[in-house]
Design a protein around this motif. Structure first.
Motif, PDB file in Angstrom:
ATOM      1  N   ARG A   1       0.819  -1.206   0.000  1.00  0.00           N
ATOM      2  CA  ARG A   1       0.000   0.000   0.000  1.00  0.00           C
ATOM      3  C   ARG A   1       0.855   1.259   0.000  1.00  0.00           C
ATOM      4  NH1 ARG A   1      -5.293  -0.574   2.540  1.00  0.00           N
ATOM      5  NH2 ARG A   1      -5.020   1.562   3.282  1.00  0.00           N
ATOM      6  N   PHE A   2       2.074   1.160   0.560  1.00  0.00           N
ATOM      7  CA  PHE A   2       2.877   2.358   0.805  1.00  0.00           C
ATOM      8  C   PHE A   2       4.339   1.968   0.905  1.00  0.00           C
ATOM      9  CE2 PHE A   2       4.927   5.191   3.939  1.00  0.00           C
ATOM     10  CZ  PHE A   2       4.738   6.412   3.319  1.00  0.00           C
TER      11      PHE A   2
ATOM     12  N   HIS B   1      -0.670   5.218   6.579  1.00  0.00           N
ATOM     13  CA  HIS B   1      -1.039   4.635   5.284  1.00  0.00           C
ATOM     14  C   HIS B   1      -1.410   3.156   5.404  1.00  0.00           C
ATOM     15  CE1 HIS B   1       0.231   8.146   2.841  1.00  0.00           C
ATOM     16  NE2 HIS B   1       1.071   8.331   3.838  1.00  0.00           N
ATOM     17  N   SER B   2      -1.453   2.647   6.628  1.00  0.00           N
ATOM     18  CA  SER B   2      -1.884   1.273   6.857  1.00  0.00           C
ATOM     19  C   SER B   2      -3.409   1.238   6.936  1.00  0.00           C
ATOM     20  CB  SER B   2      -1.276   0.749   8.166  1.00  0.00           C
ATOM     21  OG  SER B   2       0.130   0.720   8.093  1.00  0.00           O
ATOM     22  N   PRO B   3      -4.012   0.048   6.849  1.00  0.00           N
ATOM     23  CA  PRO B   3      -5.468  -0.023   6.957  1.00  0.00           C
ATOM     24  C   PRO B   3      -5.959   0.610   8.255  1.00  0.00           C
ATOM     25  CG  PRO B   3      -4.565  -2.122   6.218  1.00  0.00           C
ATOM     26  CD  PRO B   3      -3.400  -1.270   6.599  1.00  0.00           C
TER      27      PRO B   3
ATOM     28  N   GLY C   1      -2.654  -4.930   9.651  1.00  0.00           N
ATOM     29  CA  GLY C   1      -1.679  -4.631   8.622  1.00  0.00           C
ATOM     30  C   GLY C   1      -0.283  -4.993   9.092  1.00  0.00           C
TER      31      GLY C   1
ATOM     32  N   THR D   1       1.436  -2.662   4.323  1.00  0.00           N
ATOM     33  CA  THR D   1       0.469  -3.439   3.556  1.00  0.00           C
ATOM     34  C   THR D   1      -0.566  -4.023   4.504  1.00  0.00           C
ATOM     35  OG1 THR D   1       0.252  -5.183   1.882  1.00  0.00           O
ATOM     36  CG2 THR D   1       1.732  -5.622   3.715  1.00  0.00           C
TER      37      THR D   1
END
Length: 295
Positions: free
Chosen positions: A4-5, A96-98, A103, A126
């Motif tokens: 994700r980041f 930026h994690s869920p 995560g 992620t």
């Protein structure tokens, strides 16, 4: 799972007194190429890492992971990481994690590019895999010979035993071998008959009402989740301990778990095809605690 980041870090000296390190971070496209072909992390696995569990956007046990990162760097003769810089990088990655669910934030410190600037460092975030089945139904494990004796780490420190290095080929091969034998995971044992750890987790046994784990003196990576869970058990009045455990101790346990930052507490239901009693209520309480916010 797709990242994700991703954040590249320009490593600062450990004694850099700056209060803010945001100018040393560079956000990159997590799906784009980022490493040089001369990068020693990919050529030789020459680096270290940490995996931090994230629950509802909260990075779990950050300080313990940073301390272990520094410990691994020392063992591997890498520059001491500036922990405040890494702390701030974890905070950025957590954003930026869920925001709901689980995560993983990974911290990677490499020796860098061969014959070039060193070191290199980056952080990724992620979503975590669904580990609910392992937590609720349990896992079967087999014992595998790690190929050295209990005194090897003291005699041969250059083997880097006890550091969380990027060289995880043996760990992954052990898990594949466990699956070939019809199990889910493995527990390493020494060639002279002592219990170590799992390829990606710590081992906890309940023997005679006490919770014990192999003493971290045989090349064992001291587990952050195991440390946290022991503190929780002690606060509830349970006795915990670190012991040099012979392999026979595996047969004496009335319950056993593999614990790690992402899978959390997975009860062991069989060791080498010998059934192990499980305590579903206690396991559920472990995971409720491990899913609570922990600093």
């Amino acid at each position: 799972m797709a990242l994700r980041f991703a954040l590249v870090i320009e490593p600062a000296a450990s004694d850099d007194p700056r209060p803010v390190f945001s100018d040393s971070f560079r956000v990159i496209d997590p799906s784009a190429p980022a490493l040089s072909v001369g990068e020693l992390s990919t050529q030789r696995g020459d680096g270290i890492f940490e995996s931090i569990g994230v629950v509802d956007g909260h990075a779990q046990e950050t300080e313990a992971h940073l301390e272990r990162l520094a410990h691994s760097a020392q063992i591997c003769d890498l520059p001491a990481p500036n922990l405040e810089q890494w702390r701030q990088a974890v905070a950025v990655a957590a954003q930026h994690s869920p925001s709901e669910g689980e995560g993983v934030i990974k911290l990677i410190l490499s020796r860098g590019v061969e014959h070039g600037p060193a070191p290199t460092a980056w952080v990724t975030a992620t979503a975590a895999a669904d580990n609910s089945i392992a937590r609720e139904k349990g896992i079967r494990v087999v014992t595998l010979d790690r190929g050295y004796g209990i005194d090897t780490p003291a005699r041969a420190p250059w083997l880097l035993l006890g550091a969380k290095t990027l060289s995880y080929a043996v760990n992954m091969a052990a898990i594949r071998e466990a699956k070939r034998r019809g199990a889910d995971d493995a527990v390493f044992v020494t060639s002279d008959g002592f219990v170590l750890e799992a390829p990606t987790a710590s081992l906890i046994l309940r023997i005679g009402g006490r919770f014990v784990t192999p003493a971290p003196n045989g090349g064992i990576l001291h587990g952050t989740t195991q440390l946290s869970l022991f503190a929780h058990l002690e606060a509830q009045g349970h006795e915990t301990g670190y012991e040099v455990l012979p392999t026979s101790a595996l047969g004496e346990a009335d319950a056993a778990w593999l614990v790690s930052s992402v899978r959390l507490a997975a009860p062991i239901t069989a060791i080498d095809d010998i059934e192990v009693p499980s305590d579903a209520e206690l396991t559920a309480s472990f995971n409720r605690y491990l899913l609570s916010p922990r600093d």
